[in-house]
Design a protein around this motif. Structure first.
Motif, short mmCIF file in Angstrom:
data_model
loop_
_atom_site.label_atom_id
_atom_site.label_comp_id
_atom_site.label_asym_id
_atom_site.label_seq_id
_atom_site.Cartn_x
_atom_site.Cartn_y
_atom_site.Cartn_z
N SER A 2 0.80 -1.20 0.00
CA SER A 2 0.00 0.00 0.00
C SER A 2 0.85 1.27 0.00
N ASN A 3 2.15 1.12 -0.10
CA ASN A 3 3.07 2.25 -0.07
C ASN A 3 3.04 2.98 -1.40
N LYS A 4 2.65 4.25 -1.39
CA LYS A 4 2.58 5.03 -2.62
C LYS A 4 3.95 5.37 -3.17
N ARG A 5 4.99 5.22 -2.36
CA ARG A 5 6.35 5.50 -2.82
C ARG A 5 6.99 4.27 -3.46
N CYS A 6 6.29 3.15 -3.44
CA CYS A 6 6.80 1.93 -4.07
C CYS A 6 6.05 1.69 -5.37
N ALA A 136 15.17 -9.12 -0.45
CA ALA A 136 14.57 -10.24 0.29
C ALA A 136 14.12 -9.75 1.66
N THR A 137 15.03 -9.71 2.65
CA THR A 137 14.67 -9.20 3.97
C THR A 137 14.64 -7.68 4.00
N GLY A 138 15.34 -7.06 3.06
CA GLY A 138 15.45 -5.60 3.04
C GLY A 138 16.62 -5.07 3.85
N GLY A 139 17.31 -5.95 4.57
CA GLY A 139 18.41 -5.52 5.42
C GLY A 139 19.58 -4.94 4.65
N ASN A 171 8.34 -3.83 2.87
CA ASN A 171 7.72 -3.20 4.04
C ASN A 171 8.77 -2.80 5.08
N HIS A 172 9.80 -3.62 5.23
CA HIS A 172 10.90 -3.31 6.14
C HIS A 172 11.58 -2.01 5.72
N ILE A 173 11.88 -1.89 4.43
CA ILE A 173 12.54 -0.68 3.93
C ILE A 173 11.63 0.54 4.12
N VAL A 187 6.69 -8.22 -7.17
CA VAL A 187 6.76 -8.51 -5.74
C VAL A 187 6.23 -9.92 -5.49
N ASP A 188 7.01 -10.72 -4.75
CA ASP A 188 6.57 -12.05 -4.35
C ASP A 188 6.11 -12.01 -2.89
N PRO A 189 5.12 -12.83 -2.55
CA PRO A 189 4.52 -12.71 -1.20
C PRO A 189 5.28 -13.41 -0.09
N THR A 190 6.16 -14.36 -0.43
CA THR A 190 6.70 -15.24 0.60
C THR A 190 8.20 -15.05 0.79
N LEU A 191 8.61 -15.07 2.06
CA LEU A 191 10.02 -15.09 2.43
C LEU A 191 10.24 -16.33 3.28
N THR A 192 11.16 -17.20 2.88
CA THR A 192 11.40 -18.45 3.60
C THR A 192 12.14 -18.16 4.91
N PRO A 193 12.18 -19.14 5.85
CA PRO A 193 12.93 -18.96 7.10
C PRO A 193 14.41 -18.67 6.87
#
Length: 214
Positions: A2-6, A136-139, A171-173, A187-193
């Motif tokens: 929902s981020n308008k900047r993305c 991925a994680t955005g880190g 979302n993290h970023i 954009v993919d919905p899933t991030l694995t462990p």
């Protein structure tokens, strides 16, 4: 998201190219070309609001008023996978300075580790494009953003370009840098462990440079 900047690209050519990249049997040559093609479209879309300045020129027929890109653009690929996006952006901005950032994600903690940076003392650029094929994680992207901001480039003059991101990573970023402008092909919905995007693309660096372990 929902981020308008993305900004998420929605284009049949991008979707088809990305589908080819996802295939396990896509070889490194085709993978590199696909990353290049998508990066080119990302660069065109992300640069649509760059300021222009005019000049007076002459064609073989008569005078005209032309335009050039006013801001000095810098490219910051995150090593090593970001190198796969660099040539496409250089074809759009052939005089751009390229500043490599070496960051990798530690396998257990999934935290970014810096291993290379050679930024000049003062940024000689007006706008910075950070190039990272996978978010991925955005880190890693957040670590790169912190480095560029600390260098002296304001967040309003930074754009992050990615071929593929996870919802969680983006979302993290956004939570860390809500004013950042992001351009991503899908954009993919899933991030694995293990911190991998699913279905994703696999290890982009290995697939770009044909260093996949078998």
């Amino acid at each position: 998201m929902s981020n308008k900047r993305c900004h998420i690209l929605s284009h049949p050519l991008v979707n088809a190219r990305l589908s080819q990249l996802r295939q396990t049997n896509t070889n490194s040559k085709d993978f590199r070309e696909g990353i290049h093609d998508i990066s080119l479209i990302l660069g065109i879309e992300a640069s649509r609001d760059l300021e222009e300045e005019t000049f007076q020129g002459q064609t073989p027929v008569g005078p005209f008023t032309g335009t050039t890109i006013k801001p000095k653009v810098g490219l910051t690929p995150i090593l090593r996978a970001g190198l796969g996006m660099t040539d496409a952006l250089l074809s759009l901005f052939p005089t751009a300075a390229v500043y490599h950032l070496g960051l990798y994600r530690e396998k257990v903690s999934l935290q970014p580790v810096e291993y290379y940076s050679k930024l000049p003392p003062v940024p000689p650029i007006d706008t910075c494009f950070i190039l990272d094929p996978l978010v991925a994680t955005g880190g890693t992207a957040c670590a790169a953003l912190a480095m560029i901001i600390d260098w002296g480039v304001p967040i309003s003059k930074i754009k992050l370009l990615a071929v593929l991101g996870s919802e969680e990573g983006l979302n993290h970023i956004h939570a860390e840098y809500p004013e950042l402008e992001i351009w991503v092909a899908a954009v993919d919905p899933t991030l694995t462990p293990d911190g991998l995007i699913s279905p994703g693309l696999g290890d982009t660096g290995d697939r770009l440079f044909n260093t996949i372990r078998v």
